[in-house]
Each structure stands twice: as structure tokens, then as C-alpha cells.
Design a protein around this motif. Structure first.
Motif, PDB file in Angstrom:
ATOM      1  N   VAL A 132      10.588 -23.540   0.451  1.00  0.00           N
ATOM      2  CA  VAL A 132      11.903 -23.473   1.089  1.00  0.00           C
ATOM      3  C   VAL A 132      12.368 -22.023   1.235  1.00  0.00           C
ATOM      4  CG1 VAL A 132      14.323 -24.171   0.914  1.00  0.00           C
ATOM      5  CG2 VAL A 132      12.514 -25.770   0.275  1.00  0.00           C
ATOM      6  N   ALA A 133      12.145 -21.182   0.230  1.00  0.00           N
ATOM      7  CA  ALA A 133      12.577 -19.778   0.300  1.00  0.00           C
ATOM      8  C   ALA A 133      11.896 -19.057   1.457  1.00  0.00           C
ATOM      9  CB  ALA A 133      12.274 -19.056  -1.019  1.00  0.00           C
ATOM     10  N   GLU A 134      10.620 -19.320   1.655  1.00  0.00           N
ATOM     11  CA  GLU A 134       9.886 -18.700   2.759  1.00  0.00           C
ATOM     12  C   GLU A 134      10.431 -19.174   4.104  1.00  0.00           C
ATOM     13  OE1 GLU A 134       5.371 -18.912   4.365  1.00  0.00           O
ATOM     14  OE2 GLU A 134       5.591 -18.451   2.236  1.00  0.00           O
TER      15      GLU A 134
ATOM     16  N   SER B  82      17.965 -10.182  -2.794  1.00  0.00           N
ATOM     17  CA  SER B  82      16.887  -9.435  -3.450  1.00  0.00           C
ATOM     18  C   SER B  82      15.571 -10.209  -3.450  1.00  0.00           C
ATOM     19  CB  SER B  82      17.275  -9.065  -4.879  1.00  0.00           C
ATOM     20  OG  SER B  82      17.518 -10.235  -5.643  1.00  0.00           O
ATOM     21  N   ALA B  83      15.630 -11.541  -3.345  1.00  0.00           N
ATOM     22  CA  ALA B  83      14.424 -12.368  -3.302  1.00  0.00           C
ATOM     23  C   ALA B  83      13.792 -12.412  -1.915  1.00  0.00           C
ATOM     24  CB  ALA B  83      14.740 -13.787  -3.764  1.00  0.00           C
TER      25      ALA B  83
ATOM     26  N   VAL C 256      13.526 -20.268   4.691  1.00  0.00           N
ATOM     27  CA  VAL C 256      14.848 -19.653   4.854  1.00  0.00           C
ATOM     28  C   VAL C 256      14.701 -18.212   5.326  1.00  0.00           C
ATOM     29  CG1 VAL C 256      16.894 -18.850   3.593  1.00  0.00           C
ATOM     30  CG2 VAL C 256      16.025 -21.169   3.211  1.00  0.00           C
ATOM     31  N   GLU C 257      13.786 -17.458   4.696  1.00  0.00           N
ATOM     32  CA  GLU C 257      13.571 -16.057   5.086  1.00  0.00           C
ATOM     33  C   GLU C 257      13.048 -15.950   6.514  1.00  0.00           C
ATOM     34  OE1 GLU C 257      11.822 -12.007   3.073  1.00  0.00           O
ATOM     35  OE2 GLU C 257      10.908 -13.909   2.498  1.00  0.00           O
ATOM     36  N   ASP C 258      12.119 -16.823   6.895  1.00  0.00           N
ATOM     37  CA  ASP C 258      11.599 -16.829   8.269  1.00  0.00           C
ATOM     38  C   ASP C 258      12.724 -17.028   9.280  1.00  0.00           C
ATOM     39  OD1 ASP C 258       8.979 -16.517   7.404  1.00  0.00           O
ATOM     40  OD2 ASP C 258       8.447 -18.638   7.656  1.00  0.00           O
ATOM     41  N   GLU C 259      13.576 -17.999   9.042  1.00  0.00           N
ATOM     42  CA  GLU C 259      14.644 -18.317   9.990  1.00  0.00           C
ATOM     43  C   GLU C 259      15.703 -17.210  10.038  1.00  0.00           C
ATOM     44  OE1 GLU C 259      14.629 -20.875  12.272  1.00  0.00           O
ATOM     45  OE2 GLU C 259      12.590 -21.085  11.514  1.00  0.00           O
ATOM     46  N   ILE C 260      15.957 -16.545   8.906  1.00  0.00           N
ATOM     47  CA  ILE C 260      16.876 -15.401   8.917  1.00  0.00           C
ATOM     48  C   ILE C 260      16.288 -14.284   9.769  1.00  0.00           C
ATOM     49  CG2 ILE C 260      17.859 -13.541   7.517  1.00  0.00           C
ATOM     50  CD1 ILE C 260      18.224 -15.594   5.263  1.00  0.00           C
ATOM     51  N   LEU C 261      15.018 -13.971   9.560  1.00  0.00           N
ATOM     52  CA  LEU C 261      14.365 -12.910  10.333  1.00  0.00           C
ATOM     53  C   LEU C 261      14.422 -13.187  11.827  1.00  0.00           C
ATOM     54  CD1 LEU C 261      11.304 -12.180   8.036  1.00  0.00           C
ATOM     55  CD2 LEU C 261      13.063 -10.528   8.696  1.00  0.00           C
ATOM     56  N   LEU C 262      14.242 -14.440  12.211  1.00  0.00           N
ATOM     57  CA  LEU C 262      14.285 -14.806  13.626  1.00  0.00           C
ATOM     58  C   LEU C 262      15.689 -14.700  14.212  1.00  0.00           C
ATOM     59  CD1 LEU C 262      11.875 -17.879  13.614  1.00  0.00           C
ATOM     60  CD2 LEU C 262      11.479 -15.655  14.704  1.00  0.00           C
ATOM     61  N   SER C 263      16.716 -14.772  13.374  1.00  0.00           N
ATOM     62  CA  SER C 263      18.094 -14.737  13.874  1.00  0.00           C
ATOM     63  C   SER C 263      18.681 -13.328  13.966  1.00  0.00           C
ATOM     64  CB  SER C 263      18.993 -15.581  12.964  1.00  0.00           C
ATOM     65  OG  SER C 263      19.236 -14.913  11.736  1.00  0.00           O
TER      66      SER C 263
ATOM     67  N   MET D  42      11.692 -20.817  -7.214  1.00  0.00           N
ATOM     68  CA  MET D  42      12.373 -21.318  -6.026  1.00  0.00           C
ATOM     69  C   MET D  42      11.888 -22.716  -5.716  1.00  0.00           C
ATOM     70  SD  MET D  42      14.598 -20.798  -3.816  1.00  0.00           S
ATOM     71  CE  MET D  42      15.025 -21.909  -2.543  1.00  0.00           C
ATOM     72  N   LYS D  43      12.659 -23.386  -4.953  1.00  0.00           N
ATOM     73  CA  LYS D  43      12.400 -24.778  -4.628  1.00  0.00           C
ATOM     74  C   LYS D  43      11.221 -24.939  -3.686  1.00  0.00           C
ATOM     75  CE  LYS D  43      14.304 -28.772  -5.383  1.00  0.00           C
ATOM     76  NZ  LYS D  43      14.320 -29.347  -6.691  1.00  0.00           N
ATOM     77  N   ARG D  44      10.363 -25.867  -4.002  1.00  0.00           N
ATOM     78  CA  ARG D  44       9.242 -26.245  -3.134  1.00  0.00           C
ATOM     79  C   ARG D  44       9.355 -27.742  -2.874  1.00  0.00           C
ATOM     80  NH1 ARG D  44       5.737 -22.104  -2.855  1.00  0.00           N
ATOM     81  NH2 ARG D  44       3.984 -23.187  -1.975  1.00  0.00           N
ATOM     82  N   ILE D  45       9.016 -28.124  -1.668  1.00  0.00           N
ATOM     83  CA  ILE D  45       8.972 -29.540  -1.319  1.00  0.00           C
ATOM     84  C   ILE D  45       7.504 -29.941  -1.349  1.00  0.00           C
ATOM     85  CG2 ILE D  45       9.399 -31.221   0.499  1.00  0.00           C
ATOM     86  CD1 ILE D  45      11.720 -29.441   1.415  1.00  0.00           C
ATOM     87  N   ASN D  46       7.171 -30.902  -2.206  1.00  0.00           N
ATOM     88  CA  ASN D  46       5.769 -31.303  -2.364  1.00  0.00           C
ATOM     89  C   ASN D  46       5.203 -31.967  -1.120  1.00  0.00           C
ATOM     90  OD1 ASN D  46       5.574 -30.295  -4.964  1.00  0.00           O
ATOM     91  ND2 ASN D  46       6.307 -32.205  -5.878  1.00  0.00           N
ATOM     92  N   ASP D  47       6.006 -32.776  -0.447  1.00  0.00           N
ATOM     93  CA  ASP D  47       5.546 -33.456   0.760  1.00  0.00           C
ATOM     94  C   ASP D  47       6.645 -33.384   1.816  1.00  0.00           C
ATOM     95  OD1 ASP D  47       4.631 -35.141   2.765  1.00  0.00           O
ATOM     96  OD2 ASP D  47       3.992 -36.728   1.392  1.00  0.00           O
ATOM     97  N   ALA D  48       6.523 -32.422   2.727  1.00  0.00           N
ATOM     98  CA  ALA D  48       7.546 -32.207   3.756  1.00  0.00           C
ATOM     99  C   ALA D  48       7.682 -33.420   4.674  1.00  0.00           C
ATOM    100  CB  ALA D  48       7.207 -30.965   4.575  1.00  0.00           C
ATOM    101  N   PHE D  49       6.581 -34.113   4.920  1.00  0.00           N
ATOM    102  CA  PHE D  49       6.625 -35.285   5.806  1.00  0.00           C
ATOM    103  C   PHE D  49       7.431 -36.416   5.159  1.00  0.00           C
ATOM    104  CE2 PHE D  49       2.877 -32.876   7.000  1.00  0.00           C
ATOM    105  CZ  PHE D  49       3.035 -32.778   8.365  1.00  0.00           C
ATOM    106  N   ALA D  50       7.238 -36.647   3.853  1.00  0.00           N
ATOM    107  CA  ALA D  50       8.012 -37.663   3.132  1.00  0.00           C
ATOM    108  C   ALA D  50       9.479 -37.243   3.021  1.00  0.00           C
ATOM    109  CB  ALA D  50       7.429 -37.891   1.738  1.00  0.00           C
ATOM    110  N   PHE D  51       9.726 -35.959   2.833  1.00  0.00           N
ATOM    111  CA  PHE D  51      11.094 -35.425   2.763  1.00  0.00           C
ATOM    112  C   PHE D  51      11.860 -35.778   4.036  1.00  0.00           C
ATOM    113  CE2 PHE D  51      14.265 -32.112   3.416  1.00  0.00           C
ATOM    114  CZ  PHE D  51      14.861 -31.993   2.168  1.00  0.00           C
TER     115      PHE D  51
END
Length: 162
Positions: free
Chosen positions: A115-117, A24-25, A119-126, A1-10
Motif C-alpha cells: 500500500v505504501a508503494e 519521511s517514508a 500511495v507513493e506512486d499515485e502522489i508522484l503522478l499527481s 507498512m500495510k500490505r494486502i496479501n490478496d489484492a483481488f480478494a480485497f
């Protein structure tokens, strides 16, 4: 799954990522689902806030088969996540006023972001706390007939001497 190396630079560079993720993931969701099937689409965009702070906007769409808390059958739940998050360094000292400000959501990040984590966090909160079908009764309630009061026999004893 996709990871962002530097979220602040992103966020600073206003980068954009998008993709799909198989249900399933999303292992933390499995206990809430009637079946583990389908996929969700996500879109992550970095930007600078009004004060120059690093921000992320995450949108997630699709549908997931939640388990009804009454009949345990599937409910087709449409996801419509749209979260705006302010990135802060992990362990940052936020004031009590900042923490209580409901207009801002913080995302503590070391530097790298899964990013997958997220996405999953925000789905759980919704998700609803206790999903159920409209007008869904208790299992077996339709053929239960008249309810018998277990104390009805005691009513006959009322007023009789010992």
C-alpha cells in the motif's frame, strides 16, 4: 507498512483500509521536497467494476513542502489524489485498445500489494512537473540592475573598414 496479501480478494470483498504515512517514508519524493516533514492520509477501497472486474479507489490527502524550481523555497502543495485503478494480473496481455483507453488505469499485481508503494506512486503522478511560486523570479534577479548586452561593443565596429 500495510500490505494486502490478496489484492483481488480485497477488491472482490469490498474491503477498506485507511491510515497515515509519514513523508519521511516516501523516499522517492525526497529529492522534490524543500524539507522532509509531515504526513499524508490515505484511504483505499476495493470494489467490483461494471463488468465485475476488481477495482481499487485510492484517495490521498495532506500537504507536502515541494521545492520551488526557481527560488528553491518551500511551496505548500495540497494533495488531492483520487485514483480508480483496475487490478490486472502481472504480465497480463492487454490489447492495444485497452492500453490506449485513457478512461481506464490498470494496476498490475502478482497477488500481494504494498500500500505504501501504491500511495507513493499515485502522489508522484499527481505532482506538477516544475513547481514554482506564482510570480517567483529567478534567484538574485531583483537586485541585478540593468542587463548588459555582451555584443554592445561589436555594434561600434559595424561598418568600419578593416
Amino acid at each position: 507498512m500495510k500490505r494486502i496479501n490478496d489484492a483481488f480478494a480485497f477488491a472482490r470483498d469490498a474491503r477498506v483500509l485507511k491510515g497515515t504515512l509519514a513523508v519521511s517514508a516516501l523516499e522517492r519524493l525526497h529529492d522534490l521536497l524543500a524539507e522532509v516533514a509531515g504526513e499524508v492520509s490515505w484511504h483505499l477501497e476495493g470494489f467490483k467494476g461494471a463488468r465485475g472486474e476488481p477495482m481499487l479507489r485510492l484517495t490521498v490527502g495532506g500537504s507536502i513542502p515541494l521545492a520551488c524550481q526557481r527560488c528553491l523555497e518551500a511551496i505548500d502543495f495540497k494533495l488531492a489524489v483520487d485514483s480508480v485503478l483496475e487490478i490486472v494480473p502481472a504480465g497480463a496481455d492487454l490489447s492495444q485498445d485497452e492500453l490506449e483507453d485513457d478512461s481506464r488505469d490498470y494496476l498490475p499485481v502478482e497477488k500481494e500489494l504494498d500500500v505504501a508503494e501504491l500511495v507513493e506512486d499515485e502522489i508522484l503522478l499527481s505532482l506538477p512537473v516544475a513547481p514554482r511560486h506564482d510570480g517567483c523570479g529567478l534567484p538574485g534577479a531583483s537586485g541585478a540592475g540593468d542587463r548588459v548586452n555582451p555584443f554592445a561593443a561589436l555594434a561600434g565596429l559595424k561598418g568600419k573598414p578593416n
